[in-house]
Design a protein around this motif. Structure first.
Motif, PDB file in Angstrom:
ATOM      1  N   GLU A 175       0.856  -1.169   0.000  1.00 31.21           N
ATOM      2  CA  GLU A 175       0.000   0.000   0.000  1.00 31.21           C
ATOM      3  C   GLU A 175       0.900   1.229   0.000  1.00 31.21           C
ATOM      4  O   GLU A 175       1.855   1.302   0.776  1.00 31.21           O
ATOM      5  CB  GLU A 175      -0.904  -0.010   1.221  1.00 31.21           C
ATOM      6  N   VAL A 176       0.586   2.166  -0.867  1.00 31.66           N
ATOM      7  CA  VAL A 176       1.357   3.401  -0.981  1.00 31.66           C
ATOM      8  C   VAL A 176       0.440   4.496  -0.477  1.00 31.66           C
ATOM      9  O   VAL A 176      -0.695   4.606  -0.938  1.00 31.66           O
ATOM     10  CB  VAL A 176       1.733   3.663  -2.457  1.00 31.66           C
ATOM     11  N   GLN A 177       0.901   5.286   0.485  1.00 35.16           N
ATOM     12  CA  GLN A 177      -0.048   6.240   1.051  1.00 35.16           C
ATOM     13  C   GLN A 177       0.606   7.520   1.555  1.00 35.16           C
ATOM     14  O   GLN A 177       1.809   7.569   1.812  1.00 35.16           O
ATOM     15  CB  GLN A 177      -0.792   5.591   2.205  1.00 35.16           C
ATOM     16  N   ASN A 178      -0.231   8.528   1.673  1.00 38.04           N
ATOM     17  CA  ASN A 178       0.107   9.756   2.395  1.00 38.04           C
ATOM     18  C   ASN A 178      -1.203  10.347   2.910  1.00 38.04           C
ATOM     19  O   ASN A 178      -2.234   9.648   2.889  1.00 38.04           O
ATOM     20  CB  ASN A 178       0.910  10.722   1.508  1.00 38.04           C
ATOM     21  N   ASP A 179      -1.178  11.595   3.366  1.00 38.65           N
ATOM     22  CA  ASP A 179      -2.399  12.165   3.940  1.00 38.65           C
ATOM     23  C   ASP A 179      -3.516  12.358   2.912  1.00 38.65           C
ATOM     24  O   ASP A 179      -4.669  12.524   3.265  1.00 38.65           O
ATOM     25  CB  ASP A 179      -2.092  13.520   4.607  1.00 38.65           C
ATOM     26  N   ARG A 180      -3.158  12.379   1.619  1.00 41.57           N
ATOM     27  CA  ARG A 180      -4.181  12.605   0.603  1.00 41.57           C
ATOM     28  C   ARG A 180      -4.935  11.332   0.238  1.00 41.57           C
ATOM     29  O   ARG A 180      -6.086  11.388  -0.171  1.00 41.57           O
ATOM     30  CB  ARG A 180      -3.546  13.218  -0.648  1.00 41.57           C
ATOM     31  N   GLY A 181      -4.244  10.180   0.327  1.00 42.45           N
ATOM     32  CA  GLY A 181      -4.920   8.952  -0.070  1.00 42.45           C
ATOM     33  C   GLY A 181      -3.957   7.790  -0.176  1.00 42.45           C
ATOM     34  O   GLY A 181      -2.805   7.878   0.267  1.00 42.45           O
ATOM     35  N   ARG A 182      -4.441   6.710  -0.748  1.00 42.12           N
ATOM     36  CA  ARG A 182      -3.642   5.490  -0.830  1.00 42.12           C
ATOM     37  C   ARG A 182      -4.003   4.700  -2.089  1.00 42.12           C
ATOM     38  O   ARG A 182      -5.106   4.841  -2.621  1.00 42.12           O
ATOM     39  CB  ARG A 182      -3.901   4.636   0.402  1.00 42.12           C
ATOM     40  N   PHE A 183      -3.050   3.916  -2.566  1.00 42.88           N
ATOM     41  CA  PHE A 183      -3.346   2.965  -3.650  1.00 42.88           C
ATOM     42  C   PHE A 183      -2.487   1.732  -3.452  1.00 42.88           C
ATOM     43  O   PHE A 183      -1.548   1.741  -2.661  1.00 42.88           O
ATOM     44  CB  PHE A 183      -3.099   3.609  -5.027  1.00 42.88           C
ATOM     45  N   ARG A 184      -2.839   0.666  -4.149  1.00 40.52           N
ATOM     46  CA  ARG A 184      -2.112  -0.592  -4.002  1.00 40.52           C
ATOM     47  C   ARG A 184      -1.349  -0.943  -5.269  1.00 40.52           C
ATOM     48  O   ARG A 184      -1.772  -0.594  -6.372  1.00 40.52           O
ATOM     49  CB  ARG A 184      -3.093  -1.711  -3.658  1.00 40.52           C
ATOM     50  N   ALA A 185      -0.255  -1.645  -5.067  1.00 36.63           N
ATOM     51  CA  ALA A 185       0.561  -2.070  -6.209  1.00 36.63           C
ATOM     52  C   ALA A 185       1.366  -3.282  -5.789  1.00 36.63           C
ATOM     53  O   ALA A 185       1.420  -3.629  -4.603  1.00 36.63           O
ATOM     54  CB  ALA A 185       1.485  -0.936  -6.637  1.00 36.63           C
ATOM     55  N   VAL A 186       1.981  -3.921  -6.770  1.00 30.99           N
ATOM     56  CA  VAL A 186       2.810  -5.084  -6.509  1.00 30.99           C
ATOM     57  C   VAL A 186       4.278  -4.624  -6.488  1.00 30.99           C
ATOM     58  O   VAL A 186       4.727  -3.949  -7.421  1.00 30.99           O
ATOM     59  CB  VAL A 186       2.577  -6.162  -7.591  1.00 30.99           C
ATOM     60  N   ALA A 187       4.995  -4.975  -5.436  1.00 29.85           N
ATOM     61  CA  ALA A 187       6.368  -4.478  -5.282  1.00 29.85           C
ATOM     62  C   ALA A 187       7.323  -5.130  -6.270  1.00 29.85           C
ATOM     63  O   ALA A 187       7.327  -6.350  -6.448  1.00 29.85           O
ATOM     64  CB  ALA A 187       6.847  -4.729  -3.858  1.00 29.85           C
ATOM     65  N   VAL A 188       8.126  -4.293  -6.916  1.00 28.50           N
ATOM     66  CA  VAL A 188       9.234  -4.762  -7.742  1.00 28.50           C
ATOM     67  C   VAL A 188      10.485  -4.200  -7.076  1.00 28.50           C
ATOM     68  O   VAL A 188      10.657  -2.980  -7.028  1.00 28.50           O
ATOM     69  CB  VAL A 188       9.113  -4.235  -9.189  1.00 28.50           C
ATOM     70  N   ILE A 189      11.293  -5.062  -6.508  1.00 27.56           N
ATOM     71  CA  ILE A 189      12.454  -4.583  -5.757  1.00 27.56           C
ATOM     72  C   ILE A 189      13.648  -4.574  -6.706  1.00 27.56           C
ATOM     73  O   ILE A 189      14.045  -5.611  -7.217  1.00 27.56           O
ATOM     74  CB  ILE A 189      12.691  -5.486  -4.534  1.00 27.56           C
ATOM     75  N   ALA A 190      14.168  -3.374  -6.956  1.00 36.29           N
ATOM     76  CA  ALA A 190      15.207  -3.276  -7.986  1.00 36.29           C
ATOM     77  C   ALA A 190      16.019  -2.016  -7.790  1.00 36.29           C
ATOM     78  O   ALA A 190      15.544  -1.040  -7.199  1.00 36.29           O
ATOM     79  CB  ALA A 190      14.560  -3.243  -9.369  1.00 36.29           C
ATOM     80  N   GLU A 191      17.214  -2.042  -8.331  1.00 39.33           N
ATOM     81  CA  GLU A 191      18.052  -0.850  -8.261  1.00 39.33           C
ATOM     82  C   GLU A 191      17.753   0.106  -9.415  1.00 39.33           C
ATOM     83  O   GLU A 191      18.576   0.940  -9.771  1.00 39.33           O
ATOM     84  CB  GLU A 191      19.528  -1.263  -8.205  1.00 39.33           C
ATOM     85  N   SER A 192      16.567  -0.038  -9.976  1.00 38.21           N
ATOM     86  CA  SER A 192      16.162   0.848 -11.066  1.00 38.21           C
ATOM     87  C   SER A 192      15.790   2.238 -10.548  1.00 38.21           C
ATOM     88  O   SER A 192      15.576   3.153 -11.327  1.00 38.21           O
ATOM     89  CB  SER A 192      14.961   0.255 -11.797  1.00 38.21           C
TER      90      SER A 192
END
Ligand SMILES: Nc1nc2c(c(=O)[nH]1)N[C@H]1C(S)=C(S)[C@@H](COP(=O)(O)OP(=O)(O)OC[C@H]3O[C@@H](n4cnc5c(=O)[nH]c(N)nc54)[C@H](O)[C@@H]3O)O[C@H]1N2
Ligand SMILES: Nc1nc2c(c(=O)[nH]1)N[C@H]1C(S)=C(S)[C@@H](COP(=O)(O)OP(=O)(O)OC[C@H]3O[C@@H](n4cnc5c(=O)[nH]c(N)nc54)[C@H](O)[C@@H]3O)O[C@H]1N2
Ligand SMILES: [Mo]
Length: 713
Positions: free
Chosen positions: A626-643
């Protein structure tokens, strides 16, 4: 009649390439669509999105009939109605609002570049809303911060010839994912590389362009102006500047030199940007000593609180080293200012009553919440745009769209998220079903798009709808009952004595007969080889009186992002990661997300995160976050990378909310804060926190649901 016929068309999408298309039609059906090999710039190849355009045209979920809402707002429940009912409903509501105490300014048109065609995006629609007295819309969501910043330095929206990149020896993609967002320019960059050029990309994210470059420089988000000022420091310190060019064609060299020598040493710039001082030195020296040197300056730089100043600053660099002297040298932001169409005649701004307010489209959230001055917005007419998905501060936008006292009309090809909130949905034609005239922001060719198919079912073009509405409201026939072709002739100044030089001899008839036409400009176009800048001084304005008058620092300066750990430490203590949400290579903004083949290629909403940031959060690859801040949130699938740099996360978009996890995309977190110039949007100036979402025991794991989510319309 039944023999296959070939037709010329133009890609309508918001992209600098504006490709020329060839369509084969057999028995009234388009059976093949490809690039037109005759077009000298787009040369017969298409991106993988538009080569699938027929999947869009013949998509089983194309809107075919007008619809009226029967469920609650946001639910997307509709029933079929006739065009007559739809038009009568709009006219009745617009009339009653216009006659109320709040008046016609309570009506707001909302459009952007679903099609870039001048006729379907910027002609009768404008006339209609001007004549109605509706609020005006400032179309700021994409390019205005940089446009204003660039003009302070250069004086116009003109830059080096795109074809010139083939002859460059040093190419800098600055905040530009050229390989993805401007693929025909990328081909020219590669032609240059085969002849020995070096390609450098400046981007906090290892985009596809950065991946394929000789050198990827990854500064902190929003610190580009500091990097450019550090380059200037090295250039002046080592006397690498082009004295003669500066003397003749620039103003403000002395104060700029003093500032950068005093304030922007490589060490200080290293602290701001997070780059090694040695890299700043190396970049400056390469740039100053390689000729021709080209900069492709794009949107990544602009979408920050200091975005306008960053573009203004970077645009000074070519004058310092005399890069404008060479074909293949200079900077290219946009070619859009090179097409002097007769916009006054086309759009008739004079029809709008004096004193009519203007609403900034990047502040739709505030407009719908009644926070802007003037009457509340009572009616919203959306076309060529998908604001429920593309506008910042999404939760607030959606809250506004849910208002029961708001009358919303959406003219669309598909049942987008925005349609779900509409009272009336109108079916729109695609590019193969309507006429248009196209300029471009990435090359110098003007083209006409001839319809080659009958409209699907009851789909109608934008101009058709405005003609109908105008007739029902009793608006002047000579202004509104004008054909699309006639509008194109008016845009091209036909019948006028004072046709601007670049358009002389370019008529609709010629475009129809002989295809794409190049503006009347020299073959090896070099706008500023000998000065002739569009500024008040006629020179490149390193120091700008106009900026001083407008309340800005008249000299280039580093103007930091609003949401960064340096600038907002308290906010960053709660939301430490800087989120970038640039378009996915598989989509065109939110267009094409509902095309199965392309969405399958994009898989699901992803969040790229550096291992150093993933580890303390306990994130595993492929995990739902979950990605969030005071404005809102959304969901995504994590890609762990040095990109990505540590401290930066990237969520490629722009996903439809209803095709994303939890019904929200990255704009749930972005802010409607405006950039320093042009009222521009600041999508990439956004602090967030990322947390793991626990997979449900026993049931389907949420990440699996997200990964397998299909179109459910
Ligand atoms: N395939 C495809 N092509 C498109 C589009 C699309 O959606 N899909 N959209 C079209 C439209 S509307 C536009 S406006 C253009 C956009 O064209 P581009 O400007 O090329 O596209 P973006 O991906 O928005 O931004 C470019 C890069 O800027 C980087 N960036 C973000 N913040 C910063 C920063 O602070 N500094 C630097 N140096 N870089 C930064 C991002 O990581 C991204 O890789 O593309 C057009 N072409
Ligand atoms: N988080 C985040 N948000 C962003 C951006 C980002 O990089 N990150 N990019 C921003 C940028 S650069 C831009 S330009 C905007 C783009 O925002 P929009 O201009 O809203 O672009 P699209 O999402 O492509 O939506 C265009 C809609 O127009 C419809 N359409 C196409 N042709 C026609 C037609 O002829 N008639 C009618 N009535 N409709 C038509 C399409 O079906 C589509 O749904 O998004 C901005 N939003
Ligand atoms: Mo854009």
């Amino acid at each position: 009649m039944n023999a296959p016929s070939t037709h010329m068309a133009v890609c309508p999408h918001d992209c600098p390439d504006t490709c020329s298309l060839q369509v084969t039609v057999e028995k009234g059906r388009a059976v093949r669509l490809g690039g037109n090999p005759q077009h000298p710039f787009t040369r017969g190849f298409l991106c993988h999105k538009v080569s699938r355009y027929l999947e869009r045209v013949y998509h089983p979920e194309r809107l075919q009939y007008p619809l009226r809402r029967i469920g609650p707002k946001g639910a997307g429940q509709f029933t079929r109605i006739t065009w007559d009912d739809a038009l009568a409903g709009i006219v009745a509501r617009f009339r009653s609002i216009a006659q109320s105490a709040e008046g016609p300014q309570a009506i707001l048109p909302y459009s952007y570049c679903g099609t870039m065609g001048k006729i379907q995006s910027q002609s009768l629609d404008r006339r209609f809303f001007h004549r109605l007295g509706a609020s005006k819309l400032d179309r700021t969501i994409c390019a205005t911060a940089g446009g204003v910043g660039y003009r302070y330095t250069i004086g116009s929206r003109t830059g080096m010839a795109p074809e010139g990149f083939a002859e460059s020896r040093l190419i800098i993609n600055w905040g530009s994912n050229t390989a993805v967002t401007n693929s025909h320019l990328w081909v020219l960059m590669h032609q240059a590389r085969r002849a020995g050029a070096q390609i450098i990309t400046i981007d906090p994210y290892r985009s596809r362009t950065a991946e394929r470059s000789d050198w990827h420089i990854a500064p902190r988000v929003g610190t580009d102006a500091a990097l450019a000022l550090g380059m200037m420091h090295v250039i002046f310190r080592d006397q690498l500047e082009d004295h003669d060019y500066l003397e003749r064609y620039a103003v403000g060299t002395a104060p700029l030199k003093t500032r950068v020598l005093q304030e922007y040493s490589p060490n200080r710039v290293s602290e701001i940007t997070g780059l090694a001082a040695a890299d700043i030195e190396r970049l400056a020296k390469l740039y100053a000593t390689t000729r021709p040197a080209a900069i492709r300056l794009n949107y990544g730089v602009q979408r920050h609180a200091g975005g306008g100043m960053a573009v203004r600053t970077i645009a000074c660099l070519p004058a310092l080293v005399g890069a404008w002297r060479d074909y293949g040298g200079g900077v290219l932001l946009s070619t859009s200012g090179m097409f002097p169409l007769d916009h006054q005649r086309l759009e008739r701004p004079d029809l709008s009553p004096p004193g009519t307010r203007t609403i900034n489209m990047s502040q739709l959230a505030e407009a719908l919440a009644g926070e802007l001055s003037g009457p509340p917005v009572r009616a919203l007419y959306v076309y060529n745009s998908n604001p429920a998905v593309v506008a910042p501060d999404q939760a607030k936008v959606l809250h506004g769209l849910l208002r029961d006292d708001l009358f919303t009309v959406v003219h669309e090809q598909f049942l987008t998220d925005t349609c779900d909130y509409a009272d009336l949905v109108l079916p729109a034609t695609t590019q193969l079903e309507h006429f248009d005239l196209h300029t471009t922001y990435g090359h110098h060719w003007i083209q006409v798009n001839q319809p080659c198919l009958a409209p699907l079912a009851e789909a109608q073009s934008n101009t058709w709808v405005f003609r109908q509405l105008a007739a029902r409201l009793g608006f002047e026939a000579d202004i509104f009952q004008v054909s699309d072709e006639q509008l194109a002739r008016e845009a091209l100044w036909e019948g006028q004595a004072n046709v601007p030089a670049p358009l002389q001899g370019i008529t609709l008839a010629r475009l129809q007969q002989t295809g794409p036409a190049r503006l009347n400009i020299p073959d090896r176009y070099q706008p500023f080889a000998a000065g002739h800048f569009g500024t008040a001084s006629g020179k490149c304005e390193l120091y700008s009186e106009r900026m001083a008058a407008d309340g800005f620092d008249p000299l280039p300066v580093y103007s930091p992002p609003a949401e960064s750990p340096d600038q907002a430490p308290e906010l960053a203590a709660r939301f430490p990661l800087q989120l970038l949400s640039p378009p996915s290579p598989h989509f065109l903004n939110s267009t094409f997300v509902n095309i199965d083949s392309l969405r399958t290629a994009a898989k699901y909403p992803e969040l790229e995160i550096h291992p150093d940031d993933a580890e303390p959060r306990g994130l595993q690859p492929g995990q739902l976050v979950e990605v969030q801040n005071d404005r809102g949130r959304f969901r995504a699938v994590a890609v762990i990378a040095e990109s990505v740099r540590p401290g930066v996360v990237v969520a490629p978009g722009i996903w439809w909310n209803k095709l994303s996890g939890d019904g929200a995309n990255a704009n749930a977190t972005t802010s409607s804060r405006l950039a320093d110039m042009g009222g521009g949007a600041t999508f990439f100036d956004c602090l967030v926190e990322v947390t793991a979402v626990d997979e449900e025991p026993g049931g389907t794991a949420p990440s699996e649901t997200l990964k397998t989510r299909k179109v459910q319309l």
